[in-house]
Design a protein around this motif. Structure first.
Motif, mmCIF file in Angstrom:
data_model
loop_
_atom_site.group_PDB
_atom_site.id
_atom_site.type_symbol
_atom_site.label_atom_id
_atom_site.label_comp_id
_atom_site.label_asym_id
_atom_site.label_seq_id
_atom_site.Cartn_x
_atom_site.Cartn_y
_atom_site.Cartn_z
ATOM 1 N N ILE A 43 -6.895 -9.714 0.720
ATOM 2 C CA ILE A 43 -7.802 -8.503 0.174
ATOM 3 C C ILE A 43 -7.615 -7.554 1.516
ATOM 4 C CG2 ILE A 43 -9.734 -7.468 0.096
ATOM 5 C CD1 ILE A 43 -10.924 -9.849 -1.246
ATOM 6 N N SER A 44 -6.934 -6.534 1.393
ATOM 7 C CA SER A 44 -6.702 -5.788 2.423
ATOM 8 C C SER A 44 -8.001 -5.222 3.154
ATOM 9 C CB SER A 44 -6.277 -4.200 2.147
ATOM 10 O OG SER A 44 -4.797 -4.707 1.647
ATOM 11 N N ASN A 45 -8.000 -5.408 4.529
ATOM 12 C CA ASN A 45 -9.353 -4.995 5.175
ATOM 13 C C ASN A 45 -9.804 -3.526 4.787
ATOM 14 O OD1 ASN A 45 -10.948 -3.707 7.575
ATOM 15 N ND2 ASN A 45 -10.803 -5.951 8.211
ATOM 16 N N PRO A 46 -11.127 -3.006 4.462
ATOM 17 C CA PRO A 46 -11.414 -1.786 4.109
ATOM 18 C C PRO A 46 -11.003 -0.700 5.067
ATOM 19 C CG PRO A 46 -12.975 -3.227 3.319
ATOM 20 C CD PRO A 46 -12.061 -4.085 4.396
ATOM 21 N N ASN A 47 -10.984 -1.085 6.429
ATOM 22 C CA ASN A 47 -10.464 -0.274 7.502
ATOM 23 C C ASN A 47 -9.248 0.277 7.445
ATOM 24 O OD1 ASN A 47 -13.109 -0.112 8.646
ATOM 25 N ND2 ASN A 47 -12.835 -1.974 10.008
ATOM 26 N N ILE A 48 -8.203 -1.008 7.212
ATOM 27 C CA ILE A 48 -6.990 -0.536 6.770
ATOM 28 C C ILE A 48 -6.441 0.185 5.862
ATOM 29 C CG2 ILE A 48 -4.689 -1.664 6.327
ATOM 30 C CD1 ILE A 48 -5.685 -2.536 9.236
ATOM 31 N N VAL A 49 -7.213 0.052 4.733
ATOM 32 C CA VAL A 49 -7.198 0.831 3.609
ATOM 33 C C VAL A 49 -7.580 2.391 3.836
ATOM 34 C CG1 VAL A 49 -7.872 1.255 1.092
ATOM 35 C CG2 VAL A 49 -7.384 -0.827 1.933
ATOM 36 N N ALA A 50 -8.729 2.533 4.504
ATOM 37 C CA ALA A 50 -9.186 3.984 4.717
ATOM 38 C C ALA A 50 -8.397 4.687 5.938
ATOM 39 C CB ALA A 50 -10.440 3.857 5.424
ATOM 40 N N GLY A 51 -7.840 3.835 6.568
ATOM 41 C CA GLY A 51 -6.888 4.400 7.601
ATOM 42 C C GLY A 51 -5.491 4.869 7.171
ATOM 43 N N PRO B 93 5.366 0.636 -8.053
ATOM 44 C CA PRO B 93 4.875 -0.915 -8.180
ATOM 45 C C PRO B 93 4.631 -1.868 -7.238
ATOM 46 C CG PRO B 93 6.524 0.130 -10.188
ATOM 47 C CD PRO B 93 6.624 0.823 -8.878
ATOM 48 N N GLY B 94 3.491 -2.168 -7.103
ATOM 49 C CA GLY B 94 3.431 -3.276 -6.045
ATOM 50 C C GLY B 94 2.974 -2.666 -4.746
ATOM 51 N N ALA B 95 2.807 -1.514 -4.350
ATOM 52 C CA ALA B 95 2.666 -0.708 -3.465
ATOM 53 C C ALA B 95 1.225 -1.144 -2.989
ATOM 54 C CB ALA B 95 3.004 0.627 -3.377
ATOM 55 N N LYS B 96 0.695 -1.352 -1.772
ATOM 56 C CA LYS B 96 -0.271 -1.211 -1.440
ATOM 57 C C LYS B 96 -0.683 -0.033 -0.534
ATOM 58 C CE LYS B 96 -1.418 -6.495 -1.328
ATOM 59 N NZ LYS B 96 -1.695 -7.583 -0.660
ATOM 60 N N SER B 97 -2.046 0.067 -0.100
ATOM 61 C CA SER B 97 -2.196 1.456 0.721
ATOM 62 C C SER B 97 -1.180 1.573 1.971
ATOM 63 C CB SER B 97 -3.505 1.696 0.943
ATOM 64 O OG SER B 97 -3.909 0.424 1.741
ATOM 65 N N PHE B 98 -1.123 0.595 2.663
ATOM 66 C CA PHE B 98 -0.448 0.764 3.759
ATOM 67 C C PHE B 98 1.013 0.861 3.558
ATOM 68 C CE2 PHE B 98 -1.726 -3.680 3.426
ATOM 69 C CZ PHE B 98 -0.741 -4.633 3.173
ATOM 70 N N HIS B 99 1.546 0.614 2.316
ATOM 71 C CA HIS B 99 3.097 0.436 2.083
ATOM 72 C C HIS B 99 3.649 2.020 1.969
ATOM 73 C CE1 HIS B 99 2.710 -3.441 0.395
ATOM 74 N NE2 HIS B 99 3.300 -3.902 1.511
ATOM 75 N N LEU B 100 2.449 2.892 1.979
ATOM 76 C CA LEU B 100 3.057 4.265 1.616
ATOM 77 C C LEU B 100 3.580 4.922 2.898
ATOM 78 C CD1 LEU B 100 0.390 5.791 -1.035
ATOM 79 C CD2 LEU B 100 2.493 4.710 -1.403
ATOM 80 N N VAL B 101 3.001 4.469 4.054
ATOM 81 C CA VAL B 101 3.352 4.872 5.210
ATOM 82 C C VAL B 101 4.046 3.861 5.969
ATOM 83 C CG1 VAL B 101 1.296 6.298 5.442
ATOM 84 C CG2 VAL B 101 1.248 4.045 6.351
ATOM 85 N N ALA B 102 4.617 2.909 5.349
ATOM 86 C CA ALA B 102 5.511 1.920 6.207
ATOM 87 C C ALA B 102 6.878 2.205 6.182
ATOM 88 C CB ALA B 102 5.253 0.451 5.544
ATOM 89 N N PRO B 103 7.477 2.496 7.258
ATOM 90 C CA PRO B 103 8.996 2.610 7.579
ATOM 91 C C PRO B 103 9.719 1.635 6.884
ATOM 92 C CG PRO B 103 7.807 3.442 9.773
ATOM 93 C CD PRO B 103 6.990 2.530 8.634
ATOM 94 N N GLY B 104 10.902 1.854 6.416
ATOM 95 C CA GLY B 104 11.667 0.902 5.883
ATOM 96 C C GLY B 104 11.153 0.084 4.494
ATOM 97 N N TYR B 105 10.455 0.692 3.759
ATOM 98 C CA TYR B 105 9.852 -0.034 2.644
ATOM 99 C C TYR B 105 10.921 0.171 1.510
ATOM 100 C CZ TYR B 105 6.176 -1.284 -0.660
ATOM 101 O OH TYR B 105 5.494 -1.945 -1.896
ATOM 102 N N GLY B 106 11.715 1.011 1.667
ATOM 103 C CA GLY B 106 13.038 1.109 0.698
ATOM 104 C C GLY B 106 14.249 0.698 1.138
ATOM 105 N N SER B 107 14.238 -0.199 2.048
ATOM 106 C CA SER B 107 15.459 -0.868 2.730
ATOM 107 C C SER B 107 15.784 -1.975 1.998
ATOM 108 C CB SER B 107 14.996 -1.397 4.041
ATOM 109 O OG SER B 107 16.190 -2.223 4.670
ATOM 110 N N LEU B 108 17.212 -2.110 1.204
ATOM 111 C CA LEU B 108 17.639 -3.010 0.587
ATOM 112 C C LEU B 108 17.718 -4.460 1.604
ATOM 113 C CD1 LEU B 108 19.086 -3.908 -2.180
ATOM 114 C CD2 LEU B 108 21.437 -3.497 -0.930
ATOM 115 N N ALA B 109 18.101 -4.384 2.664
ATOM 116 C CA ALA B 109 18.054 -5.469 3.487
ATOM 117 C C ALA B 109 16.617 -6.199 3.952
ATOM 118 C CB ALA B 109 18.645 -5.287 4.733
#
Length: 521
Positions: free
Chosen positions: A240-248, A141-157
């Protein structure tokens, strides 16, 4: 306070409405279910709240058990599919009592004689269920497209810095991993991907604004489209996420899966979010006035205001109203701020300094909404209140939120903001369709399905009609954004139909009527 009223007639319609057309026409008796050209033995679902089973403003176990990936996985088991585990919440309430902004699920309660969605107390503290990995439902919940490939997105800190998400913190394999890495580690044989909704939804649900609170005072500034040259860490939350960022980002997910040998799956586009009940429930002229009140407002307020605004070439902002046709007054931050000029002119025309300042500051960037502009569901908590007392308006109230006093910019979407959303959704969906083709994936047109749901005829399953109407339509939960169990079953069927068409499988559809809808007290 203006309440969301749900009539017994609407409830009856939800349960008994029928139609000649029926979207559920599948007889699976004596049919041997096969996977066709696909392999469903290890199915992994990637996405956001819609994938997780989020509904009623929270993630809770009952909702997760009716997530669309869980429903699909149950059908896949008929064709050799394996286990499908989800990072279930420890309760049926949701929320986190040790984190701000995560209340428990909404439930319908009678408030001042009306059925109203009320958020509950969070069910418990943020827990960690990583020991139960792997989880095949990777919806966050809450994830945007680029969050799926973001390291540390599950870091408690990372929660303190805004770079992590508590829902992924619950089940991430490490503090440095990403959603994609944890998905690939399972070596799936089949995947689903539905992402991109939040890349525009946060802009929409906040009225096209970003907020900042300093010293207890919250200010709102216009959100924009992100530049495609910026780092995700610098993005403002509601842009709004840039369409190029979403596609990438989506391409990076698909490339990562393909590189791990995962080449078969299904991907869905996103609906135009302005078609969901969060934006369609409250009309742009939500508080009809009677003739006497309209005349009084024209004489005491609208007339003097229009005269001053006309002197500054802004007379079109405010027009006299007639009974039953008075658009909601909104703040439009794109307008020039005439607070000082209004205050001075009103003071010079008989208003006390206090009155002049109160009206002038309120109406400096105010105008009447136009047909086609949208009032957010959150505006229903303000509309109809006396702006001087925040209590229900009385016959003597002059300043009424929406009718004679503007609601904040965060409660509405102007025509320009609606266009920004539509432009972004079109761009996102063009890229998603193109990638579905280039990667040889099954494709689900959820945007088309939402248009169908949003029509008067809606869709019908075994004699029960479903639409996108708030609560009584049967598909959307109490938050006006996420689906009910029945809504998620309809989504699951769309995925199943696309999977079958692409991979020559014959997974049976489910009967949406057998899943849960809105619970009434």
């Amino acid at each position: 306070m203006k309440k969301i009223i749900i009539s017994t007639l609407a409830i009856s319609a939800l349960l008994f409405t029928t139609s000649c057309e029926d979207d559920f026409d599948q007889d699976v008796n004596d049919v041997v279910v096969t996977s066709g050209e696909a392999n469903f033995s290890r199915y992994v679902a990637l996405g956001n709240s819609l994938t997780s089973g989020y509904r009623d403003g929270a993630l809770y176990s009952e909702g997760q058990n009716e997530s669309y990936p869980s429903i699909i996985a149950q059908q896949m088991k008929l064709a050799g599919g394996g286990d499908f585990k989800q990072p279930l919440m420890p309760n049926n309430t949701g929320g986190f009592n040790n984190l701000p902004g995560f209340p428990g699920k909404l439930t319908l309660k009678v408030v001042n004689g009306s059925l109203t969605p009320v958020a509950g107390t969070p069910g418990g503290a943020l827990d960690n269920v990583a020991s139960g990995r792997p989880y095949q439902n990777m919806g966050v919940p809450g994830a945007k497209s680029f969050h799926l490939v973001a390291p540390g997105y599950g870091s408690l800190a990372g929660l303190a810095t805004g770079t992590a998400n508590p829902y992924f913190v619950r089940f991430a394999s490490s503090a440095t991993t990403s959603v994609l890495v944890d998905a690939i580690s399972q070596v799936p044989t089949f995947f689903s991907l539905w992402i991109g909704n939040n890349d525009v939804l946060s802009y929409a649900t906040n009225g096209g604004t970003n907020s900042q609170t300093v010293g207890g005072v919250t200010t709102y500034t216009a959100a924009t489209v992100q530049p495609d040259t910026a780092s995700p860490a610098t993005y403002r939350s509601n842009d709004i996420s840039n369409p190029n960022i979403v596609a990438g980002s989506i391409k990076a997910v698909l490339d990562g899966l393909k590189g791990a040998g995962v080449t078969k799956g299904v991907i869905a586009n996103i609906p135009d979010v302005t078609n969901i009940p969060f934006f369609t429930r409250v009309p742009y002229n939500a508080i009809p006035l009677d003739a006497a009140k309209a005349q009084a407002l024209n004489t005491q307020l609208y007339g003097p205001l229009k005269a001053v605004l006309t002197a500054y070439g802004q007379g079109s902002r405010i027009n006299p109203v007639v009974a039953g046709n008075n658009p909601v007054l909104i703040i439009d931050n794109k307008l020039a701020d005439l607070s000082a000029q209004l205050t001075a002119a009103l003071a010079a025309n008989g208003y006390t300094p206090t009155q002049a300042a109160f009206i002038g500051n309120a109406f400096g960037r105010a105008r009447q909404a136009k047909q086609g502009e949208l009032m957010l569901l959150t505006s229903s908590s303000l509309l109809g209140l006396d702006a001087t007392t925040n209590q229900p308006a009385t016959p003597s109230s002059l300043f009424i939120y929406g009718a004679s006093f503007p609601i904040g910019d965060q409660y509405s979407l102007t025509a320009d903001e609606v266009n920004n959303i539509s432009t972004a959704v079109t761009a996102y969906n063009t890229s998603i369709r193109s990638m579905a083709d280039s990667y040889g994936l099954a494709f689900v047109d959820m945007n088309k399905k939402m248009v169908e749901l949003n029509s008067k005829s809606g869709i019908t399953y075994n004699g029960v009609k479903y639409t996108a109407t708030f609560v009584s339509g049967g598909t959307f939960s109490l938050d006006g954004v996420h689906l009910t169990g029945r809504g998620y079953a309809i989504v699951a069927n769309e995925f199943i139909k696309s999977i079958n068409a692409k991979y020559r499988s014959n997974l049976p559809q489910v009967d949406a009527n057998k899943y849960s809808g809105v619970n009434f007290p």
